[in-house]
Enzyme design. Structure first.
Site, mmCIF file in Angstrom:
data_model
loop_
_atom_site.group_PDB
_atom_site.id
_atom_site.type_symbol
_atom_site.label_atom_id
_atom_site.label_comp_id
_atom_site.label_asym_id
_atom_site.label_seq_id
_atom_site.Cartn_x
_atom_site.Cartn_y
_atom_site.Cartn_z
ATOM 1 N N ASP A 108 9.611 15.787 -9.286
ATOM 2 C CA ASP A 108 10.031 17.085 -8.099
ATOM 3 C C ASP A 108 9.049 18.044 -8.724
ATOM 4 O O ASP A 108 7.867 18.932 -7.677
ATOM 5 C CB ASP A 108 11.544 17.963 -8.019
ATOM 6 N N GLN A 114 20.110 16.723 -5.922
ATOM 7 C CA GLN A 114 19.514 16.154 -4.848
ATOM 8 C C GLN A 114 20.925 16.837 -3.690
ATOM 9 O O GLN A 114 20.777 17.595 -2.491
ATOM 10 C CB GLN A 114 19.881 14.384 -4.536
ATOM 11 N N GLU A 137 15.036 7.684 -0.800
ATOM 12 C CA GLU A 137 14.193 8.601 -1.681
ATOM 13 C C GLU A 137 14.172 8.262 -2.995
ATOM 14 O O GLU A 137 12.283 7.961 -3.517
ATOM 15 C CB GLU A 137 13.883 9.391 -0.781
ATOM 16 N N HIS A 138 14.729 8.847 -3.886
ATOM 17 C CA HIS A 138 15.353 8.396 -5.009
ATOM 18 C C HIS A 138 16.040 7.485 -5.420
ATOM 19 O O HIS A 138 16.434 8.147 -5.298
ATOM 20 C CB HIS A 138 15.365 9.981 -5.500
ATOM 21 N N HIS A 151 -20.530 -9.037 26.065
ATOM 22 C CA HIS A 151 -20.288 -9.310 24.479
ATOM 23 C C HIS A 151 -20.844 -10.737 24.129
ATOM 24 O O HIS A 151 -21.734 -11.142 22.827
ATOM 25 C CB HIS A 151 -18.423 -9.735 24.135
ATOM 26 N N HIS A 182 20.450 20.865 -2.607
ATOM 27 C CA HIS A 182 18.921 21.155 -1.330
ATOM 28 C C HIS A 182 19.367 21.471 -0.493
ATOM 29 O O HIS A 182 18.869 22.354 0.432
ATOM 30 C CB HIS A 182 18.014 19.212 -0.741
#
Length: 856
Positions: A783, A680, A749-750, A842, A683
C-alpha cells in the site's frame, strides 16, 4: 388496493430482464417454489427482504412446514391451493395467504382478508374491490396487462418481459404504464397527486406526476415529477438536491401516488429545509444530525469521542438501558428512552446502519410466523433472579442427505465479539461457495440517475458547479477557486520531517519499480522481404489522478498514481481530491503533487471531480485518461464519462471496495494473520476480508479469531471494522491446492500467502491483483512503500484487469513501412481480400501503385 405489479423471477437466473435495482423500486416480486428449490427460496426471500417483498407461490410444495419456513423468511404472501388453505387456516393470518381459485364461486367462500390467485381471463368475473387479486397469464401482452390492472388486480409478468425504458426496449412491457394504469385523477389536466416521503415515510412535500414523469422516474432511478408550468421536473438537476428513488406505490383508493426517496443535498424544499413542512423532528432529525457529526464533528467533541471509542459507547448504551429500566414515571421513562435511542443510533450510524436498515429489520421480524419463547438470557436473567431454562435439543435430521454449508459463529457464547463466520469449503456445493464468496452488493446502476445530473451540471456550469458542490458535499463554503495551481506555496505542504522522509522513500521505491517496466526500444519485425512492421510506446499526454478524501487522508494513492505518470513522461498531470472544510488540500497530497510535477490540484471529489477532468472547465484542464479509486459515486461517474464519446476519455479500471484474501496454514503466526485481515477491514464497512484456513485445528482457528477480536477492539476505526467483518468469512480447506482454487475463484484484490514454502505457491495463482509472499510481507508494504502499485482491480476484476502500472500511462503505436518489393510481395493478398470484402477503393490503392511501378 392491490399491488401495482408483480415481477416473476427465477432464483437461478435472477439477473435476467428487469434489473435488481428496478425490481427494488417496484417493491414486489413473485416466486414460484417447488420442493426442489424451497431451501434456495428461503435464503433468497430472507436476503432480499429489505429490497422487495415477495409473493411466493407454494402450490407445488408438499410439506406445510416448508410453507411456514417460507413465510417465516419474510414472504409477504403465500399462494396456496384450496386444500392447502383448509389445512393452514388459523395457523397464519389470512392476510399472509392468497388462494388459487378457478372462479367467483370458489372465491366467495373465502374470508375477505385472504387474497385470490386467478387466471387473468377470469379477473373480471371475480372482481372484488376489497380483495388483493393476483392475476397470472398464459400469454401476457401490454394490452392484457393493462386491462387486468385497470380492473384493480395485480398482473404477474415475467421479469424478462418488463422494462423501465420502453424506447430502448419497444418489445417489452413498460413498468410505468402498469403502475399508473389504475391511478385516477380528478384534475382537469389529468395530473396525479403525489406525496413524496423519505424512507421512514415522513412526508417531504406534495407534487404532481404524469405517466411520462413516472416512466422517467423508473428509467433514471430518481425523483422526476410533472411541473404544472415547466413540464418534466428532474428534482435536484439544478439545485443538487437530487433524490434516489426507493420505490413507488399508491393509496387505497388509487387516486394518489407515493414516492419513497433518499433525499440528497440540503433538503426537499426550495427553502433548503428537509421538508416543505419544516425541518425534520425526532428520530429523523437525530439521524441526520449524527450523520453530519460523523463527517464533521470537531476533534475532541463528545460525539467524535463516541464514534472513535467503542468502549465508551458500549458503556453508555448499557448505562442508559439500565436507567431506562429503573425509570418509573412517564416523564422519566421518555427522558431515559430518548438518551438510549441517542446512543443506540450513534452506534448504528458509526457502523453505517441507517434508520431504513433498522426499520427493515423490524419489518422482517414482524413477518416471522415462528415465535421465540422470549426468555431473558444469561447474566441479565440471573441479575433479575429469573431462572434460565436449559435449551431444548434440536431433533437430529432423519435423512442421510449431506448437510448444507451453514455459517457457524466461532464463539457463539461470547457476546459482542468481532468474529468472522466460518464455512467448511470441503463440504459446500459450488452454488453455496458462490453465495459465500459473493461480495457486498454494489449499487452503481442505482446511482447512475444521481450521478448523471451532477456530471451534466459540471459540464454546463463549470467552475461554479464545482464550487457549489464543494459547499454542499464537502462543507467548503469559503472556497473561491476549484483549482490549486503549481507552483505550490511552501506553507501548503508544511509537513514534519518524519512524514517527508516516509513520502520520499516511498516515492523512490515506486519510481524504481515502474522505471524498470519501461520498453527501451521499438519492436521491429520484417514480416516478409520489403515489409517492415514496428510497434513503439508513446505516453498518454494528459492524465487525471483522483485521490479520495472521505474517511482517510490518502497521500499513498497520490504517489501510486502520480509517480508512474511522471516515469511514463505524461506531459500534463492533474490531481483531483476533495477539499477540507476550510477549502485547503491536505499538505501530504500537495507535497506529492509538487514532487511528481502535477500542474494543478482540482479541489473536488465524487462524480463532480470526474466530470471536471473528463470535460474540463474554465480552470480545470481536460484530460485523456482518469485513474484512481473512489466510492460508488466516483465509479459511476468514471463509467458514465468513459461511455460518452464526446468526452473522449478512458479510465483505468472498474473499482469497488477494498478486499483481501489470506491463505494461512499451521505455520502462520495468528497475530500476523489477524493484522492482515484487519488492515483491509478498516478501509470501510463495505470492504471484505476472507481467511482460507488450510487444515487448521479448532484450537488454531480459535487463536486467529482471538487475535482478530483483541486487535480490532484497540483500533480507532473499530466500528468500521465491525461493519466489514459482518460480511467477511473464514473458509476451511483441506489442502493448499484447494485453498488456492478458492482464491482463484474469488480473484482477490490482495492475496496474502502465510504458508510454508510460500514462494512455490505463487505459480499456482491465476487471478489476483497483487500477491504478498510469506510471513514478513504484510499487505501494507504494498500500500505504501515497497514499490508495487496499490491501485488494483477489485470485485473480481482481477480476472480481466491488471493493477495500475507503467503500461497504464502509455499507448502503443504501430507503423508499417514497405518498399516497392514489399508491396509486390504482399499486394496480391491485399487485393484479393479487399475484393472478397467488396471494398474496391482498398483494392485500387494497391493496384494503382503496382501499375505505376510497372510503367517505370
Amino acid at each position: 388496493m392491490a399491488l401495482p405489479l408483480l415481477a416473476a423471477i427465477e432464483i437461478s437466473s435472477d439477473e435476467k430482464g428487469l434489473s435488481s435495482a428496478d425490481l427494488s423500486r417496484l417493491g414486489h416480486a413473485y416466486l414460484e417454489i417447488t420442493d426442489n428449490n424451497a431451501n434456495d427460496a428461503v435464503h433468497y426471500i430472507f436476503n432480499n427482504f429489505a429490497a422487495y417483498h415477495t409473493v411466493a407461490n407454494v402450490t407445488a410444495v408438499s410439506d406445510n412446514a416448508v410453507i411456514a419456513e417460507i413465510l417465516n423468511a419474510g414472504a409477504a404472501r403465500a399462494v396456496v391451493t384450496l386444500e392447502q388453505y383448509a389445512a393452514l387456516k388459523g395457523a397464519f393470518a389470512d392476510a399472509r395467504l392468497a388462494v388459487q381459485v378457478a372462479n367467483a364461486a370458489e372465491a366467495k367462500e373465502l374470508p375477505k382478508a385472504v387474497g385470490l390467485f386467478v387466471d387473468a381471463a377470469v379477473v373480471a368475473e371475480v372482481k372484488e374491490k376489497e380483495r388483493c387479486i393476483l392475476a397470472s397469464f398464459k400469454s401476457v401482452s401490454i394490452d392484457s396487462a393493462l386491462e387486468v390492472a385497470k380492473l384493480g388486480a395485480t398482473p404477474i409478468i415475467p421479469r424478462d418481459q418488463l422494462t423501465v425504458d420502453p424506447e430502448a426496449n419497444p418489445g417489452l412491457i413498460p413498468v410505468a404504464a402498469i403502475v399508473t394504469a389504475k391511478i385516477t385523477s380528478d384534475r382537469e389536466d389529468g395530473l396525479l397527486t403525489t406525496i413524496v416521503v423519505d424512507e421512514q415515510g415522513v412526508a417531504l412535500g406534495l407534487v404532481y406526476s404524469s405517466p411520462e414523469s413516472v416512466k422517467e422516474s423508473f428509467r433514471t432511478g430518481t425523483g422526476v415529477y410533472q411541473s404544472r408550468k415547466r413540464g418534466l421536473w428532474y428534482k435536484g438537476a439544478t439545485s443538487g438536491a437530487v433524490q434516489e428513488l426507493v420505490r413507488i406505490d399508491a393509496d387505497c383508493d388509487g387516486d394518489c401516488l407515493r414516492f419513497f426517496v433518499r433525499q440528497k443535498g440540503a433538503g426537499f424544499c426550495h427553502l433548503d429545509t428537509a421538508t416543505c413542512f419544516g425541518p425534520h423532528r425526532g428520530i429523523s432529525k437525530l439521524s441526520a444530525t449524527l450523520l453530519d457529526r460523523k463527517a464533521n464533528a470537531p476533534a475532541g467533541s463528545y460525539t467524535a469521542r463516541l464514534f472513535s471509542d467503542s468502549k465508551l459507547l458500549r458503556a453508555k448504551i448499557m448505562e442508559e438501558a439500565e436507567e431506562l429500566c429503573d425509570a418509573t414515571t412517564p416523564r422519566d421513562i421518555a427522558f431515559e428512552a430518548a438518551d438510549l435511542i441517542y446512543f443506540a443510533l450513534t452506534k448504528c450510524v458509526s457502523a453505517g446502519v441507517s434508520l431504513a436498515d433498522i426499520e427493515a429489520s423490524l419489518d422482517a421480524k414482524s413477518y416471522k410466523v415462528k415465535r421465540r419463547q422470549g426468555d431473558a438470557k444469561g447474566k441479565w436473567a440471573e441479575k433479575e433472579g429469573i431462572a434460565v431454562a436449559k435449551p431444548v435439543e434440536e431433533p437430529k435430521p432423519t435423512t442421510d442427505a449431506p448437510a448444507p454449508a451453514v455459517a457457524t459463529p466461532a464463539a457463539p457464547n461470547d457476546e459482542g465479539r468481532i468474529v468472522m463466520k466460518r464455512f467448511d469449503a470441503s463440504t459446500a456445493t459450488e452454488k453455496e461457495l458462490d453465495d459465500i464468496l459473493r461480495r457486498p452488493a454494489q449499487k452503481t446502476n442505482d446511482i447512475m440517475g444521481i450521478v448523471g445530473p451532477i456530471v451534466s451540471d459540471v459540464r454546463a456550469r463549470g467552475d461554479q458547479a464545482l464550487l457549489d458542490f464543494a459547499a454542499k458535499f464537502d462543507k467548503a463554503t469559503t472556497l473561491k477557486s476549484p483549482v490549486l495551481k503549481a507552483p505550490y506555496a511552501p506553507e501548503l505542504m508544511a509537513l514534519d520531517e518524519e512524514t517527508i522522509a516516509a513520502i520520499d522513500i516511498s516515492f523512490e521505491n515506486i519510481r524504481k519499480f515502474h522505471a524498470a517496466q519501461k520498453e527501451d526500444k521499438p519492436t521491429v519485425v520484417e514480416t516478409m522481404p520489403g515489409v517492415k512492421c514496428s510497434r513503439f510506446v508513446r505516453p498518454i499526454e494528459r492524465v487525471g489522478c483522483y485521490i479520495p478524501g472521505g474517511t482517510a487522508v490518502l497521500p499513498s494513492t497520490a504517489l501510486m498514481l502520480g509517480v508512474p505518470a511522471l516515469v511514463a513522461g505524461c506531459k500534463k498531470i492533474v490531481f483531483a481530491s476533495p477539499p477540507r472544510p476550510d477549502g485547503t488540500c491536505t499538505p501530504e497530497i500537495v507535497y506529492v503533487a509538487h514532487k511528481v510535477g502535477a500542474e494543478c490540484i482540482v479541489l473536488a471529489g465524487g462524480a463532480q471531480a470526474v466530470a471536471a477532468l473528463a470535460y474540463g472547465t474554465e480552470s480545470v484542464p481536460k484530460v485523456d485518461k482518469i485513474l484512481g479509486p473512489g466510492n460508488q459515486f466516483v465509479t459511476a461517474g468514471k463509467m458514465l464519462v468513459s461511455n460518452d464519446t464526446s468526452a473522449g476519455v478512458s479510465i483505468d479500471m472498474p473499482a469497488g471496495p477494498s478486499e483481501v484474501l489470506v491463505i494461512a496454514d499451521s505455520d502462520a503466526n495468528p497475530a500476523f494473520v489477524a493484522s492482515d485481515l484487519l488492515s483491509q477491514a478498516e478501509h470501510g464497512v463495505d470492504s471484505q476480508v476472507i481467511l482460507v484456513a488450510v487444515d487448521l485445528t479448532e484450537e488454531q482457528l480459535k487463536r486467529i479469531e482471538d487475535e482478530v477480536h483483541d486487535q480490532a477492539v484497540k483500533l480507532p476505526r473499530v466500528e468500521i471494522v465491525k461493519g466489514a467483518i459482518a460480511h467477511s468469512v473464514t473458509l476451511q480447506a483441506k489442502t493448499i491446492e484447494e485453498a488456492v482454487r478458492l482464491s482463484n475463484v474469488y480473484a482477490p484484490e490482495h492475496l496474502i500467502l502465510q504458508v510454508r514454502d510460500a514462494a512455490k505457491v505463487v505459480d499456482m495463482v491465476e487471478h489476483a491483483g497483487s500477491i504478498f509472499v510469506g510471513a514478513w510481507t504484510p499487505e501494507s508494504v504494498g500500500d505504501y512503500s515497497a514499490g508495487v502499485n496499490h491501485s488494483l482491480p477489485t470485485y473480481g476484476y482481477a480476472r480481466q484487469y491488471s493493477g495500475v502500472n507503467l503500461g497504464t500511462y502509455v499507448k502503443h503505436v504501430t507503423s508499417s513501412e514497405l518498399t516497392e518489393e514489399g508491396l509486390r510481395n504482399v499486394g496480391a493478398a491485399v487485393m484479393r481480400l479487399a475484393h472478397v470484402e467488396q471494398l474496391e477503393a482498398h483494392r485500387r490503392a494497391v493496384e494503382i501503385r503496382l501499375e505505376h511501378a510497372d510503367r517505370k
